[in-house]
Design an enzyme around this catalytic site. Structure first.
Site, PDB file in Angstrom:
ATOM      1  N   HIS A 110     -19.280 -23.685   2.556  1.00 42.15           N
ATOM      2  CA  HIS A 110     -19.714 -25.002   3.163  1.00 42.15           C
ATOM      3  C   HIS A 110     -20.851 -26.398   2.633  1.00 42.15           C
ATOM      4  CE1 HIS A 110     -18.825 -21.844   6.762  1.00 42.15           C
ATOM      5  NE2 HIS A 110     -17.496 -22.089   6.141  1.00 42.15           N
ATOM      6  N   HIS A 269     -10.630 -25.377   9.997  1.00 41.99           N
ATOM      7  CA  HIS A 269     -11.583 -24.723   8.289  1.00 41.99           C
ATOM      8  C   HIS A 269     -11.121 -23.949   7.099  1.00 41.99           C
ATOM      9  CE1 HIS A 269     -15.208 -22.916   7.797  1.00 41.99           C
ATOM     10  NE2 HIS A 269     -14.259 -21.534   7.521  1.00 41.99           N
ATOM     11  N   ASP A 273     -12.972 -24.962   3.035  1.00 46.81           N
ATOM     12  CA  ASP A 273     -13.473 -24.101   2.705  1.00 46.81           C
ATOM     13  C   ASP A 273     -12.815 -23.638   1.360  1.00 46.81           C
ATOM     14  OD1 ASP A 273     -14.795 -22.256   4.198  1.00 46.81           O
ATOM     15  OD2 ASP A 273     -13.033 -20.257   4.736  1.00 46.81           O
ATOM     16  N   HIS A 296     -10.643 -17.222  -0.067  1.00 40.28           N
ATOM     17  CA  HIS A 296     -11.246 -17.543  -1.155  1.00 40.28           C
ATOM     18  C   HIS A 296     -10.714 -16.985  -2.428  1.00 40.28           C
ATOM     19  CE1 HIS A 296     -14.086 -18.853   2.019  1.00 40.28           C
ATOM     20  NE2 HIS A 296     -14.291 -18.092   2.519  1.00 40.28           N
TER      21      HIS A 296
END
Length: 326
Positions: A110, A269, A273, A296
């Site tokens: 973030h 979101h 990311d 991720h």
């Protein structure tokens, strides 16, 4: 709980009102590197540890890059914010020192997204714990911090990395790709598919600019499924999680009393990311990022695959037309 507007834990060495941070609108991004105008500090809770974390952001010289430094570990080496310093990608992006794995900083995505979206190249992040503060679960409070610190142009060119060849990484039915694209911005197109009815299938595309990041992505919060919370707690994770810093979904119900900030906040979101994860390229990435159910791990793997192929990218640092400092 950790939102800067709810708890006045934010302080700075500047006394004037926050400066306007967003660069003026232009067809090409600024060709100059930028750092902060002032140092700024904050205190918040770590999402997974539940610890109170103190973090400060400091201006640095041109070419320094984004570097994290643990202040609570004796003789901890500084950790450059680069894809090849990622130690772990379960639930968050974790930067660390391979030779000393306890020297790590988790949940950096973030903050990295805010630095990317706001055009900051050089900053030293001093932090006294193993993860960044979660604040409200989005990047909005990090943008607020950067606004308060201000932005200063430096007499050195930014590093621009152009994708010149398609790259694809797959894992089961999840995938992430990088593609060449005309233009001077990063484009992102992502989709998700969750069994929870409140999330379901969502897709979103955006061109990353200071305006689009601030207005379309920055305030989108992290989320989790109610059924997974107990397992996370058993694993020692999400100890600092609450309805104040995460969206909690129970099939077709949103458990947060205030509901969603946007109907498609979940996919926004995920895009946010990716903006943070891709800034670990070590420069401004120019190309198109596409993904389906990417997280991720795939975000990091696609960067590793990109830089492993010398024909898949090129440094065009001095090729962009000059732009005035913002």
């Amino acid at each position: 709980m950790d939102g800067l507007l709810r708890e006045p834990l934010l302080y700075s060495d500047i006394v004037e009102s926050p400066v306007s941070f967003m660069p003026s609108v232009r067809k090409t991004p600024s060709a100059l590197q930028h750092t902060l105008r002032h140092a700024i500090s904050c205190t918040g809770t770590g999402l997974h540890t539940g610890q109170s974390i103190r973090m400060s952001l400091h201006p640095t010289s041109a070419g320094h890059g984004i570097v994290f430094q643990r202040t609570d570990l004796p003789n901890a080496a500084p950790i450059a914010a680069r894809y090849d310093n990622v130690l772990e990608t379960r639930l968050s992006t974790v930067l660390g020192e391979a030779q000393r794995p306890e020297n790590r900083v988790a949940t950096v995505e973030h903050l990295m997204a805010a630095l990317n979206g706001c055009g900051i190249d050089n900053v030293l992040v001093l932090i006294d714990g193993p993860e960044t503060p979660v604040f409200d679960g989005s990047a909005a409070d990090f943008v607020f911090l950067l606004d308060c610190a201000g932005r200063k142009a430096q007499d050195a060119p930014r590093r621009f990395i152009e994708v010149s060849k398609p790259i694809r990484i797959c894992h089961n039915d999840s995938w992430a790709e990088l593609h060449p694209i005309a233009g001077h911005h990063l484009h992102l197109s992502l989709s998700i598919d969750f069994p929870a009815k409140a999330i379901g299938q969502q897709s979103y595309s955006a061109e990353l600019t200071p305006w689009s990041f601030r207005h379309e992505l920055a305030d989108s919060r992290t989320f989790t499924l109610k059924a997974e919370i107990e397992a996370l707690h058993r694993a020692g994770l999400a100890r600092g999680g609450s309805l104040d810093n995460a969206i909690v979904v129970d099939d077709d119900h949103i458990l947060n009393p205030s509901g969603l900030r946007k109907p498609d906040e979940f996919i926004r979101h995920k895009v946010m990311d990716a903006v943070g994860d891709l800034y670990l390229a070590g420069g401004v990435l120019l190309g198109e990022f596409r993904g389906h159910r990417s997280g991720h791990a795939l975000n990091n793997q696609v960067l590793r695959a990109l830089f492993a192929d010398q024909n898949a990218w090129r440094d065009i640092t001095t090729s962009l037309p000059a732009a005035s400092a913002a």
